[in-house]
Design an enzyme around this catalytic site. Structure first.
Site, PDB file in Angstrom:
ATOM      1  N   ASN A  62      16.786  32.177   3.798  1.00 35.71           N
ATOM      2  CA  ASN A  62      17.140  31.647   5.124  1.00 35.71           C
ATOM      3  C   ASN A  62      18.252  32.483   5.758  1.00 35.71           C
ATOM      4  OD1 ASN A  62      18.807  30.452   3.122  1.00 35.71           O
ATOM      5  ND2 ASN A  62      19.298  28.725   4.427  1.00 35.71           N
ATOM      6  N   GLU A  64      20.771  32.350   8.952  1.00 36.18           N
ATOM      7  CA  GLU A  64      21.308  31.487  10.013  1.00 36.18           C
ATOM      8  C   GLU A  64      22.060  32.296  11.066  1.00 36.18           C
ATOM      9  OE1 GLU A  64      23.477  28.439   7.905  1.00 36.18           O
ATOM     10  OE2 GLU A  64      21.634  27.603   7.090  1.00 36.18           O
ATOM     11  N   ASN A  65      22.459  31.608  12.118  1.00 36.82           N
ATOM     12  CA  ASN A  65      23.129  32.259  13.240  1.00 36.82           C
ATOM     13  C   ASN A  65      24.156  31.301  13.813  1.00 36.82           C
ATOM     14  OD1 ASN A  65      23.333  33.071  16.274  1.00 36.82           O
ATOM     15  ND2 ASN A  65      22.281  34.783  15.300  1.00 36.82           N
ATOM     16  N   CYS A  73      14.044  30.006   8.442  1.00 36.31           N
ATOM     17  CA  CYS A  73      13.907  29.483   7.081  1.00 36.31           C
ATOM     18  C   CYS A  73      13.431  30.580   6.137  1.00 36.31           C
ATOM     19  CB  CYS A  73      12.900  28.342   7.043  1.00 36.31           C
ATOM     20  SG  CYS A  73      13.419  26.869   7.923  1.00 36.31           S
ATOM     21  N   GLU A  75      11.020  30.542   4.016  1.00 40.55           N
ATOM     22  CA  GLU A  75       9.560  30.683   3.957  1.00 40.55           C
ATOM     23  C   GLU A  75       9.064  31.631   5.041  1.00 40.55           C
ATOM     24  OE1 GLU A  75      11.356  27.931   3.895  1.00 40.55           O
ATOM     25  OE2 GLU A  75      10.361  26.293   2.829  1.00 40.55           O
ATOM     26  N   CYS A 106       9.914  22.756   5.758  1.00 43.06           N
ATOM     27  CA  CYS A 106      10.031  21.966   6.998  1.00 43.06           C
ATOM     28  C   CYS A 106       8.727  22.059   7.775  1.00 43.06           C
ATOM     29  CB  CYS A 106      11.203  22.479   7.830  1.00 43.06           C
ATOM     30  SG  CYS A 106      10.882  24.039   8.679  1.00 43.06           S
ATOM     31  N   CYS A 109       7.739  25.547   9.055  1.00 47.11           N
ATOM     32  CA  CYS A 109       7.259  26.442   7.998  1.00 47.11           C
ATOM     33  C   CYS A 109       5.876  26.029   7.500  1.00 47.11           C
ATOM     34  CB  CYS A 109       8.255  26.485   6.849  1.00 47.11           C
ATOM     35  SG  CYS A 109       9.746  27.375   7.302  1.00 47.11           S
TER      36      CYS A 109
HETATM   37  N1  THU Z   1      15.665  25.782   5.203  1.00 46.63           N
HETATM   38  C1  THU Z   1      14.790  26.677   4.666  1.00 46.63           C
HETATM   39  O1  THU Z   1      15.076  27.872   4.558  1.00 46.63           O
HETATM   40  N2  THU Z   1      13.582  26.208   4.256  1.00 46.63           N
HETATM   41  C2  THU Z   1      13.189  24.926   4.327  1.00 46.63           C
HETATM   42  O2  THU Z   1      12.054  24.619   4.001  1.00 46.63           O
HETATM   43  C3  THU Z   1      14.122  23.895   4.771  1.00 46.63           C
HETATM   44  C4  THU Z   1      15.379  24.377   5.369  1.00 46.63           C
HETATM   45  C5  THU Z   1      16.963  26.281   5.644  1.00 46.63           C
HETATM   46  C6  THU Z   1      17.195  26.240   7.132  1.00 46.63           C
HETATM   47  C7  THU Z   1      18.713  26.222   7.201  1.00 46.63           C
HETATM   48  O3  THU Z   1      19.171  27.576   7.109  1.00 46.63           O
HETATM   49  C8  THU Z   1      19.119  25.493   5.929  1.00 46.63           C
HETATM   50  O4  THU Z   1      17.991  25.488   5.081  1.00 46.63           O
HETATM   51  C9  THU Z   1      19.562  24.055   6.174  1.00 46.63           C
HETATM   52  O5  THU Z   1      18.612  23.358   6.902  1.00 46.63           O
END
Ligand code: THU
Length: 155
Positions: A62, A64-65, A73, A75, A106, A109
């Site tokens: 993952n 983020e920003n 995410c 995936e 999520c 994804c």
């Molecule tokens: N996240 C994922 O990378 N995959 C998922 O299936 C659920 C959530 C990440 C998104 C964000 O960077 C962090 O988890 C918290 O939500």
């Protein structure tokens, strides 16, 4: 009137020694991929690893920003990595690792994985690993998506 039932079969592995060697390796790679996560806002690193049809393993994590909605995410970064660097290869399985209890992909994804499954027309196995090493296995993305929205809906 009729009813449509959707079932999801989840196999739960509570001990590492129950896993097939290939699954254990893919899960291990997804765990390693957590190290490349950029998650200073959620403090929730996620690692993903795809097993491609030729045996290649592709990682994602993952990203983020500071503008929170821009985050990606694990995936979807893994899927993009595969699409760019291994174009046209089918994905046999995806493993996802988190440090907490097992977390499932999520909705966004799931939709992205469904697109890949539709393109290749073969199921993508999903392996989800929690911080306590519990693993959930699901046979295909379709199992996680009742009433999916496909490209055929656009026709
Ligand atoms: N996240 C994922 O990378 N995959 C998922 O299936 C659920 C959530 C990440 C998104 C964000 O960077 C962090 O988890 C918290 O939500």
């Amino acid at each position: 009137m009729k009813q449509i039932e959707h079932t999801t079969l989840i196999t739960v592995y509570e001990h590492n020694n129950e896993l097939a060697a290939a699954d254990a390796e893919l899960l291990q790679r997804s765990k390693q991929a957590m190290a490349h996560s950029h998650s200073p806002y959620s403090h929730y690193p996620v690692g993903a690893a795809l097993l491609l049809e030729d045996g290649t393993i592709v990682e994602g994590s993952n990203q983020e920003n500071a503008s929170f909605p821009l985050g990606l995410c694990a995936e979807r970064t893994a899927l993009a990595n595969s699409a760019i660097n291994h174009r046209g290869k089918a994905v046999k399985a995806i493993a996802v690792s988190v440090g907490t209890e097992v977390a499932a992909p999520c909705g966004m994804c799931r939709q992205a994985l469904l697109e890949q499954e539709s393109i290749q027309d073969t199921p993508i196995r999903i392996l989800l690993r929690g911080g306590d090493e519990t693993v959930y296995a699901i046979g295909s993305v379709k199992e996680l998506m009742p009433l999916p929205f496909y490209s055929k809906n656009l026709r």
